[in-house]
Design an enzyme around this catalytic site. Structure first.
Site, PDB file in Angstrom:
ATOM      1  CE  LYS A 121       3.840   1.304 -11.615  1.00 53.64           C
ATOM      2  NZ  LYS A 121       4.252   1.479 -10.481  1.00 53.64           N
ATOM      3  CG  ASP A 139      -0.667  -1.040  -8.968  1.00 52.39           C
ATOM      4  OD1 ASP A 139      -1.112  -1.795  -9.837  1.00 52.39           O
ATOM      5  OD2 ASP A 139      -1.229   0.067  -9.107  1.00 52.39           O
TER       6      ASP A 139
END
Ligand code: SF4
Length: 221
Positions: A121, A139
């Protein structure tokens, strides 16, 4: 599950709701962004933005973090959740930037993910925001919204959500879609109180319809 046409339509509407969606972490360069993203794990961008102006004023290079005593960095970021771990990660990350890239932030997701403490991420955010590489960082907001709407399956893991979004969204829209889904999740389809009654996506949203049915059955809720 939404059809590809509905996904496109939903993302269009979300884009109209949040046309200016962008990275909300304050930063002036790729290195500051990398540090800010590391700090933002399980913590709001707003809180990170309160700490980073002073932090970025004090430490400008990976060498400065690497040379600073761990306890000092801990104190500098102590108002942020998990500050002890994050201070440790920042030091390790800075050292790996020095060792592997001469203190420069690499541009590709693969090189970024090779750095100490950098996951997929974080690498996606930095590659996309700092270097303009197409990527969709997943997220908590992106995952929740994608699942509620039925773009992805409830049982999908984060990687599956990312793969599905990359399949269903044209590559040139990956970066902007990431920001729009975050804004939509942060300000409209919130975790605890999604604004279903006024949501322009209600007609196509499986979660919204379920919630509205419950409200009708029990208006006190
Ligand atoms: S209808 Fe509700 S759950 Fe569905 S996207 Fe809109 S706010 Fe989120």
């Amino acid at each position: 599950m939404l059809t590809n046409k509905q996904v496109h339509e939903a993302l269009q509407i979300i884009g109209e709701m949040f046309p200016d969606a962008e990275c909300e972490l304050t930063h002036a360069n790729a290195f500051e962004l990398l540090i800010a993203v590391v700090l933002s794990a399980q913590c709001t961008d707003a809180l990170v933005n309160k700490v980073t102006p002073r932090l970025f004023e004090k430490y400008k290079t990976p060498a400065e973090y690497a040379e600073a005593p761990l306890e000092e960095i801990e104190q500098d970021i102590r108002s942020i959740g998990l500050f002890r771990n994050k201070a440790k990660n920042i030091k390790k990350l800075s050292q790996s930037l020095i060792d592997q890239h001469n203190g420069e932030v690499p541009k590709t997701r693969e090189e970024l993910m090779d750095l100490a403490g950098v996951g997929r991420k974080t690498a996606n955010v930095v590659a996309s925001v700092a270097f303009g590489t197409p990527a969709i960082a997943v997220d908590t907001h992106v995952e929740r919204v994608s699942k509620r709407l039925g773009i992805c399956r409830w049982k999908d893991n984060v990687r599956q959500v990312e793969d599905t979004l990359m399949k269903k969204v044209p590559k040139e829209e990956w970066a902007v879609t990431h920001h729009r889904l975050i804004f939509f999740g942060r300000y409209h389809c919130k975790a605890q109180a999604p604004q279903c009654p006024t949501c322009p996506l209600l007609d196509m949203c499986r979660e919204g319809k379920k919630r509205m049915k419950k409200r009708q059955a029990d208006p006190v809720r």
